[in-house]
Design a protein around this motif. Sequence first.
Motif, PDB file in Angstrom:
ATOM      1  N   VAL A 171       0.843  -1.198   0.000  1.00  0.00           N
ATOM      2  CA  VAL A 171       0.000   0.000   0.000  1.00  0.00           C
ATOM      3  C   VAL A 171       0.876   1.244   0.000  1.00  0.00           C
ATOM      4  O   VAL A 171       2.032   1.220   0.427  1.00  0.00           O
ATOM      5  CB  VAL A 171      -0.952   0.011   1.219  1.00  0.00           C
ATOM      6  CG1 VAL A 171      -2.004  -1.073   1.087  1.00  0.00           C
ATOM      7  CG2 VAL A 171      -0.176  -0.159   2.523  1.00  0.00           C
ATOM      8  N   PHE A 172       0.292   2.348  -0.476  1.00  0.00           N
ATOM      9  CA  PHE A 172       1.068   3.582  -0.649  1.00  0.00           C
ATOM     10  C   PHE A 172       0.146   4.783  -0.467  1.00  0.00           C
ATOM     11  O   PHE A 172      -1.051   4.723  -0.769  1.00  0.00           O
ATOM     12  CB  PHE A 172       1.679   3.602  -2.058  1.00  0.00           C
ATOM     13  CG  PHE A 172       2.259   4.925  -2.462  1.00  0.00           C
ATOM     14  CD1 PHE A 172       3.519   5.310  -2.034  1.00  0.00           C
ATOM     15  CD2 PHE A 172       1.533   5.797  -3.269  1.00  0.00           C
ATOM     16  CE1 PHE A 172       4.053   6.537  -2.407  1.00  0.00           C
ATOM     17  CE2 PHE A 172       2.059   7.020  -3.646  1.00  0.00           C
ATOM     18  CZ  PHE A 172       3.326   7.395  -3.211  1.00  0.00           C
ATOM     19  N   SER A 173       0.714   5.867   0.035  1.00  0.00           N
ATOM     20  CA  SER A 173      -0.023   7.122   0.127  1.00  0.00           C
ATOM     21  C   SER A 173       0.936   8.279  -0.108  1.00  0.00           C
ATOM     22  O   SER A 173       2.042   8.293   0.433  1.00  0.00           O
ATOM     23  CB  SER A 173      -0.689   7.278   1.499  1.00  0.00           C
ATOM     24  OG  SER A 173      -1.355   8.529   1.577  1.00  0.00           O
ATOM     25  N   ASN A 174       0.521   9.231  -0.941  1.00  0.00           N
ATOM     26  CA  ASN A 174       1.348  10.416  -1.179  1.00  0.00           C
ATOM     27  C   ASN A 174       0.821  11.623  -0.410  1.00  0.00           C
ATOM     28  O   ASN A 174       1.230  12.754  -0.652  1.00  0.00           O
ATOM     29  CB  ASN A 174       1.431  10.739  -2.675  1.00  0.00           C
ATOM     30  CG  ASN A 174       0.059  10.964  -3.295  1.00  0.00           C
ATOM     31  OD1 ASN A 174      -0.947  11.042  -2.587  1.00  0.00           O
ATOM     32  ND2 ASN A 174       0.024  11.066  -4.622  1.00  0.00           N
ATOM     33  N   GLY A 193       0.916  12.860   6.499  1.00  0.00           N
ATOM     34  CA  GLY A 193       0.138  12.601   7.702  1.00  0.00           C
ATOM     35  C   GLY A 193      -0.651  11.313   7.670  1.00  0.00           C
ATOM     36  O   GLY A 193      -1.325  10.982   8.647  1.00  0.00           O
ATOM     37  N   ILE A 194      -0.593  10.590   6.553  1.00  0.00           N
ATOM     38  CA  ILE A 194      -1.324   9.326   6.457  1.00  0.00           C
ATOM     39  C   ILE A 194      -0.335   8.167   6.432  1.00  0.00           C
ATOM     40  O   ILE A 194       0.560   8.109   5.584  1.00  0.00           O
ATOM     41  CB  ILE A 194      -2.215   9.281   5.197  1.00  0.00           C
ATOM     42  CG1 ILE A 194      -3.347  10.299   5.319  1.00  0.00           C
ATOM     43  CG2 ILE A 194      -2.795   7.878   5.000  1.00  0.00           C
ATOM     44  CD1 ILE A 194      -4.301  10.296   4.145  1.00  0.00           C
ATOM     45  N   ASP A 195      -0.476   7.273   7.374  1.00  0.00           N
ATOM     46  CA  ASP A 195       0.335   6.056   7.431  1.00  0.00           C
ATOM     47  C   ASP A 195      -0.444   4.959   6.714  1.00  0.00           C
ATOM     48  O   ASP A 195      -1.443   4.461   7.249  1.00  0.00           O
ATOM     49  CB  ASP A 195       0.588   5.675   8.889  1.00  0.00           C
ATOM     50  CG  ASP A 195       1.319   4.342   9.021  1.00  0.00           C
ATOM     51  OD1 ASP A 195       1.760   3.791   7.993  1.00  0.00           O
ATOM     52  OD2 ASP A 195       1.427   3.845  10.157  1.00  0.00           O
ATOM     53  N   PRO A 196      -0.048   4.571   5.504  1.00  0.00           N
ATOM     54  CA  PRO A 196      -0.843   3.602   4.736  1.00  0.00           C
ATOM     55  C   PRO A 196      -0.966   2.248   5.424  1.00  0.00           C
ATOM     56  O   PRO A 196      -2.046   1.652   5.439  1.00  0.00           O
ATOM     57  CB  PRO A 196      -0.096   3.501   3.406  1.00  0.00           C
ATOM     58  CG  PRO A 196       1.281   3.986   3.683  1.00  0.00           C
ATOM     59  CD  PRO A 196       1.144   5.013   4.754  1.00  0.00           C
ATOM     60  N   VAL A 197       0.128   1.771   6.004  1.00  0.00           N
ATOM     61  CA  VAL A 197       0.081   0.474   6.681  1.00  0.00           C
ATOM     62  C   VAL A 197      -0.775   0.561   7.939  1.00  0.00           C
ATOM     63  O   VAL A 197      -1.639  -0.286   8.197  1.00  0.00           O
ATOM     64  CB  VAL A 197       1.496  -0.023   7.026  1.00  0.00           C
ATOM     65  CG1 VAL A 197       1.415  -1.319   7.836  1.00  0.00           C
ATOM     66  CG2 VAL A 197       2.310  -0.244   5.761  1.00  0.00           C
ATOM     67  N   GLY A 198      -0.555   1.612   8.722  1.00  0.00           N
ATOM     68  CA  GLY A 198      -1.342   1.792   9.937  1.00  0.00           C
ATOM     69  C   GLY A 198      -2.827   1.940   9.649  1.00  0.00           C
ATOM     70  O   GLY A 198      -3.672   1.456  10.408  1.00  0.00           O
TER      71      GLY A 198
END
Length: 241
Positions: free
Chosen positions: A211-214, A217-222
């Motif tokens: 998983v990925f987020s750009n 402030g967002i932790d994709p795994v969490g």
Amino acid sequence: MPAIQRSEFALALNQVANERGIDPEIVLDTVKNAIVAAYRKDHPDIVVEEYSATLDSNSGEAKIFHNEEDVTPPGFGRIAAQTAKQVILQKIREKEKEAIITDYKVRIGTIVNGMVLRFAGPNIIVDIGKAEGIMPPMEQIANEKYHLNQRLAVYLSEIREGLKGEEIIVSRASTGLLEGLLKREVPEVAQGSVEVKAIVREAGNRAKIAVFSNQSGIDPVGSCVGQKGVRVQAIIAEFNG
């Protein structure tokens, strides 16, 4: 010649036109062709192209013409009435099935909640709401036990032509099921702030998800794991732990 009872005929035609969304003219044309076919059963030597039928949309009265000459036999009204009812009922069934298939076509690639209805040889028939889905062996999880009335999430895999028309194929083994469960349990995935880059799955054994987020402030795994693992545990529970 006796006519089809107006109340019965008008009610059936009105149901087709208003409730089922079928053009009444199409139904009437189909009924006319069926009436000519019914007439031919008693007159097998006729040239069908030379015969036609008329059908009063208000009274339901049917007549047979040969080159514009009325050749309607006595007592033919009862045959015409039965033919009309059969055609209308068939059109209703066809339209209902067509509407259901159309509804599910736009939902291919999503997950739905279902219930095991019955077993048909190696296939499992699943109630998915308005229709039944077929889960063939290759779409089943090898070490998963299925039983009647079992509730489970399935992935709408495809619609394909079968022996009895179009069939909805559902899956428990597809990676699409896992991705759909992520979207259901993880709002960030559903909203697009967390992107699922890849899924590698050995159905029934293990799976790996990238998983990925750009967005800062967002932790994709969490986000996928959830507080105290509540989100990932909900997904695991769908596969019976």
